[in-house]
Design an enzyme around this catalytic site. Structure first.
Site, mmCIF file in Angstrom:
data_model
loop_
_atom_site.group_PDB
_atom_site.id
_atom_site.type_symbol
_atom_site.label_atom_id
_atom_site.label_comp_id
_atom_site.label_asym_id
_atom_site.label_seq_id
_atom_site.Cartn_x
_atom_site.Cartn_y
_atom_site.Cartn_z
ATOM 1 N N GLU A 99 1.383 0.274 -1.245
ATOM 2 C CA GLU A 99 0.933 -1.109 -1.079
ATOM 3 C C GLU A 99 0.877 -1.799 -2.424
ATOM 4 O O GLU A 99 0.509 -1.169 -3.430
ATOM 5 C CB GLU A 99 -0.428 -1.146 -0.391
ATOM 6 C CG GLU A 99 -0.392 -0.645 1.037
ATOM 7 C CD GLU A 99 -1.734 -0.786 1.758
ATOM 8 O OE1 GLU A 99 -2.703 -1.307 1.144
ATOM 9 O OE2 GLU A 99 -1.813 -0.378 2.917
ATOM 10 N N HIS A 140 -2.655 -5.171 5.474
ATOM 11 C CA HIS A 140 -3.972 -4.580 5.195
ATOM 12 C C HIS A 140 -5.096 -5.598 5.452
ATOM 13 O O HIS A 140 -5.901 -5.927 4.572
ATOM 14 C CB HIS A 140 -4.056 -4.071 3.755
ATOM 15 C CG HIS A 140 -5.027 -2.934 3.592
ATOM 16 N ND1 HIS A 140 -4.812 -1.863 2.768
ATOM 17 C CD2 HIS A 140 -6.228 -2.697 4.173
ATOM 18 C CE1 HIS A 140 -5.827 -1.025 2.834
ATOM 19 N NE2 HIS A 140 -6.701 -1.519 3.678
#
Length: 531
Positions: A263, A281
């Site tokens: 990420e 997220h």
């Protein structure tokens, strides 16, 4: 002087005001979270650091944080904090695991609905002017079997919501007890059983060495054909390449992912596959959750800095404000017992054994152990505290054991500390009376009643005449005032000890003078923090 806190990431004004209202001096400088050099330049001024995810608390930063006592993360994940380095430096690391639990659980349920009914694809198709009603055939959640991997706080909320949707719920969690499973209304199963039976699988575990790729290629192959997999917990729990292959083959009917192995996820094997729902997220991304965790971290940090209460710490036993108030004298006693033995012990320690007798055995023993170990370690490293001492003990290979027993003597409660070296065992016991003052009640197996003073002299000798006179005369000749005197012996003519309370530190020449008399087996000046 009021504790000083730096907020180096975005935090709500309400949370910042909590610090001010509690009498804490707070600087709100969210721009520092992305400027590591500027942060390093000022971090030494602060007792506390409140962060989100932008600030990186590295070993290098911690080395500049000479006054830092606590780092508070507004959120669950602490990937941006070097916890081992913080522990070695004695800095408590806290997070807020419950402030966004409902939000994250709701996101998992929303993702499950989205993949069951192909809502994102249907939405895009309809926005494009198409009317592909027959293309998007979904499935009901009603009467389907949900497999929940991890039935802790968030997983438990997901179980509750799924039961409300009239789903059957299977739970795999090694820490889930039968009683708790019954309370949740779920069936506890092993992982392979869950994989074989679940129509939907949702993950709610942290990423550890044991959980990494818990849904591996092999595990995915063992899943029920047509399963749909949801991950709103942590990237790395699912082998994304293997899942993409299973989605392409049709073995897995759909997936919904909020987290990814890397990420920010700029590219993923799961992107652009049919019936795969992805979000960036967003599990904790609600107004309520962000406010909850911000306020929670402010309260936790303020409680610790002002009262010593420790909540949701990742490298220190939790101690509630109520426990801190009740345990305060016992924490001080544990530290003094450790300090006594630590100052008396010159050789490497092999084991530390702590016995808790009576009502003290019902207290937070993990915290008391930390205080005891800190007292021992501070004799050779004054910078050690309750956070770093257990780390140092483990690094030295010291075995630590704890024993709890019912009341056995005249005291309602006491603590006995025994330290084992390669040459000997040394023990000391103490208690706290109603006045809250810690007392030594036994040293070297000899019963005494000795308060703890700042400057003390401890001697051992055979029980013969002249000891008291020699001690008094020597102190007087060297200008050392004796504030108090405590004696103890194991029997007439046997082992004896003396404890002198002095008004000043003892010079080495006084120790040399006493040792030169030949009357003493041991002469040891001691100092204790009794402030």
């Amino acid at each position: 002087m009021a504790p000083k806190v730096l907020v180096s990431d975005e935090l709500s004004e309400t949370a910042v005001q909590i610090f001010r209202d509690r009498g804490i001096d707070v600087d709100y400088l969210p721009q520092l979270g992305k400027d590591k050099d500027a942060l390093a330049a000022v971090i030494g001024r602060y007792d506390g650091l409140a962060i989100r995810s932008a600030t990186k608390v590295t070993e290098k930063l911690l080395a500049r944080a000479n006054s830092l006592r606590v780092v508070g993360r507004a959120g669950i994940g602490v990937d941006n904090v070097d916890i081992p380095a913080a522990s070695r430096q004695g800095v408590i690391v806290m997070n807020t695991p419950f402030g966004n639990s409902i939000t994250t659980a709701e996101h998992a349920i929303a993702m499950m609905f989205a993949v069951a009914r192909q809502i994102p694809e249907a939405n895009a198709s309809t926005h494009a002017g198409k009317w592909e009603k027959s293309r998007f055939m979904g499935v009901e959640l009603f009467n389907k079997t949900l497999g929940v991997i991890g039935a802790g706080n968030i997983g438990g909320i997901v179980c509750d919501r799924a039961l409300g949707l009239k789903m059957r719920v299977l739970a795999y969690d090694p820490f889930l007890g039968e009683d708790r499973a019954r309370q949740l209304g779920v069936t506890k199963v092993e992982l392979d059983d869950l994989l074989a039976r679940a129509d939907f699988i949702t993950l709610h575990v942290p990423l550890t060495d044991k959980t990494r790729n818990i849904l591996s290629a092999g595990a995915i192959a063992r899943c029920k054909p047509g399963v749909r997999i949801i991950n709103c917990a942590r990237g790395g729990l699912v082998d994304e390449v293997a899942l993409a292959a299973a989605l392409t083959s049709g073995h897995v009917a759909g997936a919904a992912f909020d987290v990814f192995a890397e990420e920010p996820a700029r590219d993923s094997p799961l992107f652009n596959l049919p019936n795969v729902v992805v979000t960036p997220h967003l599990g904790a991304a609600t107004t309520e959750a962000q406010e909850n965790v911000a306020q929670q971290v402010a309260q936790q940090m303020a409680d610790y800095l002002l009262t010593g209460a420790v909540q949701n710490a990742l490298n220190m036993p939790s101690v509630t404000a109520e426990e801190a108030a009740v345990m305060g004298p016992w924490v001080r006693l544990a530290g003094h017992l450790g300090a006594f033995v630590g100052q008396m012990t010159d050789e490497p320690i092999k084991a530390i054994n702590v016995l808790y007798d009576g009502s003290v055995g019902d207290m937070n023993l993990a915290a008391l152990n930390c205080a005891t170990i800190a007292g021992i370690m501070q004799a050779t490293n004054p910078a050690v505290n309750m956070v770093s001492a257990p780390v140092l003990a483990r690094e030295r290979g010291i075995q630590i054991s704890t024993t709890r027993q019912e009341k056995t003597g005249v005291f309602d409660a006491y603590i006995k500390l025994t330290v084992v070296t390669g040459k000997r065992e040394r023990s000391v016991a103490g208690t706290c009376f109603s006045d809250g003052k810690p007392r030594f009640i036994q040293i070297k197996g000899i019963n005494i009643d000795a308060e703890v003073g700042r400057h003390m002299l401890y001697t051992t000798n055979n029980d013969v005449p002249g000891i008291i006179g020699t001690l008094g005369t020597t102190m007087g000749q060297n200008g050392v005032n004796i504030a108090n005197f405590t004696l103890g012996r194991s029997g007439v003519g046997k082992d004896a000890i003396a404890i002198l309370y002095l008004d000043q530190p003892l010079d080495q020449k006084v120790v040399d003078t006493l040792e030169a008399t030949g009357l003493f087996q041991q002469v040891k000046p001691l100092q204790f923090d009794v402030a």
